[in-house]
Design an enzyme around this catalytic site. Structure first.
Site, PDB file in Angstrom:
ATOM      1  N   HIS A   1      76.511  68.585  24.267  1.00  0.00           N
ATOM      2  CA  HIS A   1      75.472  68.835  23.242  1.00  0.00           C
ATOM      3  C   HIS A   1      75.404  70.305  22.840  1.00  0.00           C
ATOM      4  O   HIS A   1      74.324  70.856  22.607  1.00  0.00           O
ATOM      5  CB  HIS A   1      74.091  68.326  23.690  1.00  0.00           C
ATOM      6  CG  HIS A   1      74.005  66.826  23.687  1.00  0.00           C
ATOM      7  ND1 HIS A   1      72.825  66.126  23.748  1.00  0.00           N
ATOM      8  CD2 HIS A   1      74.972  65.881  23.602  1.00  0.00           C
ATOM      9  CE1 HIS A   1      73.066  64.831  23.712  1.00  0.00           C
ATOM     10  NE2 HIS A   1      74.368  64.650  23.631  1.00  0.00           N
TER      11      HIS A   1
ATOM     12  N   GLU B   1      73.629  55.983  19.440  1.00  0.00           N
ATOM     13  CA  GLU B   1      73.472  56.131  20.892  1.00  0.00           C
ATOM     14  C   GLU B   1      72.573  57.302  21.216  1.00  0.00           C
ATOM     15  O   GLU B   1      71.739  57.240  22.115  1.00  0.00           O
ATOM     16  CB  GLU B   1      74.846  56.329  21.557  1.00  0.00           C
ATOM     17  CG  GLU B   1      74.822  56.272  23.078  1.00  0.00           C
ATOM     18  CD  GLU B   1      74.602  57.616  23.777  1.00  0.00           C
ATOM     19  OE1 GLU B   1      74.501  57.630  25.000  1.00  0.00           O
ATOM     20  OE2 GLU B   1      74.527  58.667  23.086  1.00  0.00           O
ATOM     21  N   GLU B   2      72.745  58.390  20.479  1.00  0.00           N
ATOM     22  CA  GLU B   2      72.051  59.643  20.803  1.00  0.00           C
ATOM     23  C   GLU B   2      70.542  59.551  20.605  1.00  0.00           C
ATOM     24  O   GLU B   2      69.794  60.399  21.067  1.00  0.00           O
ATOM     25  CB  GLU B   2      72.613  60.803  19.965  1.00  0.00           C
ATOM     26  CG  GLU B   2      74.079  61.140  20.248  1.00  0.00           C
ATOM     27  CD  GLU B   2      74.308  61.777  21.608  1.00  0.00           C
ATOM     28  OE1 GLU B   2      73.336  62.009  22.354  1.00  0.00           O
ATOM     29  OE2 GLU B   2      75.481  62.040  21.942  1.00  0.00           O
TER      30      GLU B   2
HETATM   31 ZN   LIG Z   1      77.453  60.424  24.516  1.00  0.00          ZN
END
Ligand SMILES: [Zn+2]
Length: 336
Positions: free
Chosen positions: A302, A193-194
């Site tokens: 993050h 996803e990232e």
């Molecule tokens: Zn995420």
């Protein structure tokens, strides 16, 4: 759930290297579903069979990380980001590579913080020289942050809350579901996803769901001098209105809001000006999938210390459980 969250956030799993996360989740969820399977991108599917329309709930397994780009004669490594990593947040941090090698990140001489880019960062793994370093690591090896889970008293802090908290929530939902459901549901633990919603793209194509939902973290506006944003920690899960990857289907959003209100589950509405989530890929699959997202408010996304509220997590589990127990109409009938 705390033990499950702790186990999940502490596992190694940057984008494309989700194997350990996948094995752990499969072990935790297999007794609660009819079957599990994987695909070539590394997505894990956990399916409860049932009538259409199939509901797809996706939480991503991968976390942000770094990748080795160069090893010099003195044994220092150079790195590049995997996903959205800010170089200044890595300074002084510890990294863990897949094979267990640990290292710390430092930087060359700079006059101002804004000069700190990836070219100034290096990793020290304690190797005596380049040959010793190359015996332990190679170009292309990845690392993630090395940080333990901590309970701050109702608030949990760890690396990789984004999005192992979503994974933990879906595992918990699967455990709580009754034997009979109004329609089928597939829990997807997505890969990559990232780096651009890649796992969810192929997963949605394969499942061809009637409805799609992402379960992921979102940012908050409740810290000192934070950008103005109407989401706070501890005020309930957020029902997404939009982010940069999608505009949630208005009727899906309305049903989510009605469900929360009917069951007295606290919720917030989320407009995220940066970032995207798996629902961004799902809603564009095939001829389009009506999609929404349940977001977990998270501070310091993050960074090595992503923070969520235990009450928000519990309420997200309750909301998703109620959404699965709702009888969803056929999306073909007037869902425009
Ligand atoms: Zn995420």
């Amino acid at each position: 759930m705390k033990e499950l969250i702790k186990e999940l956030v502490e596992v190694y799993g940057p984008s494309g290297e989700e194997a350990a996360v996948r094995a752990l989740i499969e072990e935790k969820i297999k007794e609660s579903v009819d079957r599990t399977f994987t695909d070539s991108l590394g997505n894990l599917f956990a399916l409860r069979e049932g009538a259409p329309p199939l509901l797809m709930f996706s939480a991503h397994m991968d976390e942000i990380g770094v990748i080795v780009t160069h090893i010099d004669d003195k044994g220092f490594l150079r790195i590049a980001p995997v996903g959205g990593v800010a170089p200044h947040l890595l300074v002084g941090q510890r990294l863990r590579f897949k094979n267990g090698v640990l290292g710390t990140v430092h930087h060359e001489k700079i006059k101002e913080l804004k000069e700190l880019d990836w070219s100034k960062l290096y990793v020290d793994i304690g190797a005596a020289d380049g040959d010793a370093a190359k015996k332990r690591l190679r170009i292309g090896d990845m690392a993630c942050l090395h940080q333990p889970f901590v309970d701050l008293g109702g608030r949990y802090m760890a690396k990789a809350m984004d999005d192992r908290i979503g994974c933990a929530i879906l595992v918990e939902v699967a455990r709580r579901l009754p034997p009979s459901l109004p329609q089928g549901v597939c829990f997807v633990f997505s890969a990559q996803e990232e780096v651009g919603l890649r796992g969810a793209t192929t997963a949605a194509y394969r499942l061809d769901p009637g409805y799609g939902f992402a379960v992921d973290v979102t940012m908050v506006g409740d810290t000192p001098e934070a950008p103005l944003m109407a989401v706070s920690l501890g005020r309930g899960p957020a029902i997404k209105v939009k982010d940069r990857s999608l505009l949630c289907h208005p009727r899906v959003r309305e049903l989510m809001v009605e469900t929360a209100e009917k069951h007295g589950i606290p919720y917030q509405l989320e407009v995220l000006e940066r970032g995207g989530t798996d629902a961004g890929a799902i809603h564009l699959s095939r001829e389009g999938v009506p999609s929404g997202a349940v977001s977990i408010p998270c501070r310091y996304v993050h960074t090595p210390s992503e923070m969520v509220d235990a009450g928000d997590v519990e309420h997200a589990v309750e909301l998703i459980e109620k959404l699965i127990l709702l009888s969803w109409p056929s999306p073909d009938e007037g869902w425009t």
